[in-house]
Design an enzyme around this catalytic site. Structure first.
Site, PDB file in Angstrom:
ATOM      1  N   GLY A 152       0.773  -1.236   0.000  1.00 24.06           N
ATOM      2  CA  GLY A 152       0.000   0.000   0.000  1.00 24.06           C
ATOM      3  C   GLY A 152       0.800   1.280   0.000  1.00 24.06           C
ATOM      4  O   GLY A 152       0.324   2.322   0.439  1.00 24.06           O
ATOM      5  N   SER A 153       2.032   1.257  -0.568  1.00 29.57           N
ATOM      6  CA  SER A 153       2.801   2.510  -0.557  1.00 29.57           C
ATOM      7  C   SER A 153       2.181   3.551  -1.497  1.00 29.57           C
ATOM      8  O   SER A 153       2.239   4.755  -1.209  1.00 29.57           O
ATOM      9  CB  SER A 153       4.276   2.271  -0.894  1.00 29.57           C
ATOM     10  N   ASN A 154       1.572   3.122  -2.596  1.00 31.83           N
ATOM     11  CA  ASN A 154       0.888   4.104  -3.452  1.00 31.83           C
ATOM     12  C   ASN A 154      -0.351   4.666  -2.754  1.00 31.83           C
ATOM     13  O   ASN A 154      -0.659   5.849  -2.900  1.00 31.83           O
ATOM     14  CB  ASN A 154       0.527   3.483  -4.803  1.00 31.83           C
ATOM     15  N   LYS A 175      -5.610  -7.906  -9.402  1.00 31.50           N
ATOM     16  CA  LYS A 175      -6.716  -8.664  -9.995  1.00 31.50           C
ATOM     17  C   LYS A 175      -7.369  -7.861 -11.101  1.00 31.50           C
ATOM     18  O   LYS A 175      -7.291  -6.630 -11.118  1.00 31.50           O
ATOM     19  CB  LYS A 175      -7.775  -8.965  -8.913  1.00 31.50           C
ATOM     20  N   ASN A 235      -5.253   3.274 -13.037  1.00 34.76           N
ATOM     21  CA  ASN A 235      -4.278   2.279 -12.564  1.00 34.76           C
ATOM     22  C   ASN A 235      -2.888   2.888 -12.663  1.00 34.76           C
ATOM     23  O   ASN A 235      -2.615   3.689 -13.567  1.00 34.76           O
ATOM     24  CB  ASN A 235      -4.346   1.026 -13.438  1.00 34.76           C
ATOM     25  N   HIS A 270       0.981   1.685 -13.234  1.00 37.87           N
ATOM     26  CA  HIS A 270       1.749   0.520 -13.690  1.00 37.87           C
ATOM     27  C   HIS A 270       3.231   0.869 -13.596  1.00 37.87           C
ATOM     28  O   HIS A 270       3.638   1.959 -14.017  1.00 37.87           O
ATOM     29  CB  HIS A 270       1.358   0.166 -15.131  1.00 37.87           C
ATOM     30  N   ASP A 323      -3.972  -3.327 -18.614  1.00 37.22           N
ATOM     31  CA  ASP A 323      -2.912  -2.374 -18.967  1.00 37.22           C
ATOM     32  C   ASP A 323      -3.091  -1.726 -20.332  1.00 37.22           C
ATOM     33  O   ASP A 323      -2.115  -1.274 -20.929  1.00 37.22           O
ATOM     34  CB  ASP A 323      -1.520  -3.063 -18.916  1.00 37.22           C
ATOM     35  N   GLU A 345       6.286   6.752  -9.168  1.00 34.89           N
ATOM     36  CA  GLU A 345       4.863   6.390  -9.004  1.00 34.89           C
ATOM     37  C   GLU A 345       4.209   7.288  -7.961  1.00 34.89           C
ATOM     38  O   GLU A 345       3.119   7.828  -8.167  1.00 34.89           O
ATOM     39  CB  GLU A 345       4.730   4.932  -8.544  1.00 34.89           C
TER      40      GLU A 345
HETATM   41  C1  GAR Z   1       3.509  -0.795  -7.495  1.00 34.56           C
HETATM   42  O1  GAR Z   1       4.809  -0.763  -8.027  1.00 34.56           O
HETATM   43  C2  GAR Z   1       2.489  -0.778  -8.614  1.00 34.56           C
HETATM   44  O2  GAR Z   1       2.875   0.011  -9.714  1.00 34.56           O
HETATM   45  C3  GAR Z   1       2.445  -2.231  -8.992  1.00 34.56           C
HETATM   46  O3  GAR Z   1       2.501  -2.917  -7.770  1.00 34.56           O
HETATM   47  C4  GAR Z   1       3.241  -2.137  -6.823  1.00 34.56           C
HETATM   48  C5  GAR Z   1       2.385  -1.990  -5.590  1.00 34.56           C
HETATM   49  O4  GAR Z   1       3.112  -1.364  -4.573  1.00 34.56           O
HETATM   50  N1  GAR Z   1       1.259  -2.516  -9.749  1.00 34.56           N
HETATM   51  C6  GAR Z   1       1.205  -3.420 -10.719  1.00 34.56           C
HETATM   52  O5  GAR Z   1       2.141  -4.115 -11.045  1.00 34.56           O
HETATM   53  C7  GAR Z   1      -0.149  -3.516 -11.405  1.00 34.56           C
HETATM   54  N2  GAR Z   1      -0.024  -4.181 -12.672  1.00 34.56           N
HETATM   55  P1  GAR Z   1       2.362  -0.664  -3.354  1.00 34.56           P
HETATM   56  O6  GAR Z   1       1.407  -1.712  -2.738  1.00 34.56           O
HETATM   57  O7  GAR Z   1       3.447  -0.304  -2.404  1.00 34.56           O
HETATM   58  O8  GAR Z   1       1.608   0.534  -3.883  1.00 34.56           O
END
Ligand code: GAR
Length: 205
Positions: A11-13, A90, A106, A108, A149, A178
């Protein structure tokens, strides 16, 4: 804008979105965090802030249609206007994409349309970028449609790669980007500054 955040992992984003809201860079309220995993860090972060956090997984429902109805009910109950996928691993059901057309984003961890599609998620992306010898990677925010995507790209930022980079260091460089660009794209959505022409989308400044 009442925002739902869908997340599968740490969950850093999601945290970057919360920081942007706290700083006044993003005019939104996170009214729901939804995860397919009961142990997702994002759910813990939400609960610690008093944000409604639900575990909603296909496995807990008897059929696809009950799952979709359950997901839509959560979104309606929390008056969500838009959905930000933040490390959600998912597929979003087509009925939910249709109900929130052009209001699902989203992030990516690569420069789409390269290094996207089935199997390209999380660290797999950075391994593939590393193996390719690409000199740049980066992050992409895009609108979500029925295909993985493939929805219109809203915002991208590149990072340069060098001989010393590893999949881990690429991941770290990209993650910093990101966290910066996702709130910018979400603010454009909140302010209605997105123009869509077929597969092409542009943020008005
Ligand atoms: C992030 O790097 C995000 O871009 C990626 O998963 C990571 C989640 O990190 N998403 C994908 O690959 C989606 N296709 P987070 O839980 O720390 O936000």
């Amino acid at each position: 804008m009442n925002l739902a955040v869908f997340a599968s992992g740490r969950g850093s984003n999601f945290q970057a979105i919360l920081r942007a809201i706290d700083d006044g860079r993003l005019s939104a309220r996170v009214t729901l965090v939804l995860s397919n995993r009961s142990d997702a860090g994002a759910l813990e972060i939400a609960r610690a802030r008093g944000i409604p956090a639900v575990h909603c997984s296909r496995k807990s429902f008897g059929s696809d249609s009950e799952f979709v109805t359950g997901m839509l009910a959560h979104l309606t109950d929390h008056r969500c206007d838009a959905i930000a996928l933040a490390g959600y691993m998912k597929h979003v059901p087509a009925e939910v994409v249709a109900a929130y057309r052009n209001r699902i984003t989203n992030i990516h961890p690569a420069l789409l349309p390269a290094f996207g599609g089935a199997g390209m998620y999380g660290h797999h992306v950075h391994e593939a970028v590393y193996a390719s010898g690409a000199k740049f990677s980066g992050a992409t925010v895009h609108l979500v449609d029925e295909e993985y995507d493939r929805g219109p790209i809203l915002l991208q930022e590149a990072v340069a790669l060098d001989a010393e980079d590893t999949p881990d260091s690429i991941a770290a460089k990209v993650l910093t980007v990101e966290h910066r660009i996702y709130p910018i794209a979400l603010q454009a959505l909140a302010e209605g500054r997105i123009d869509i022409q077929g597969q092409r989308a542009w943020i008005r400044l």
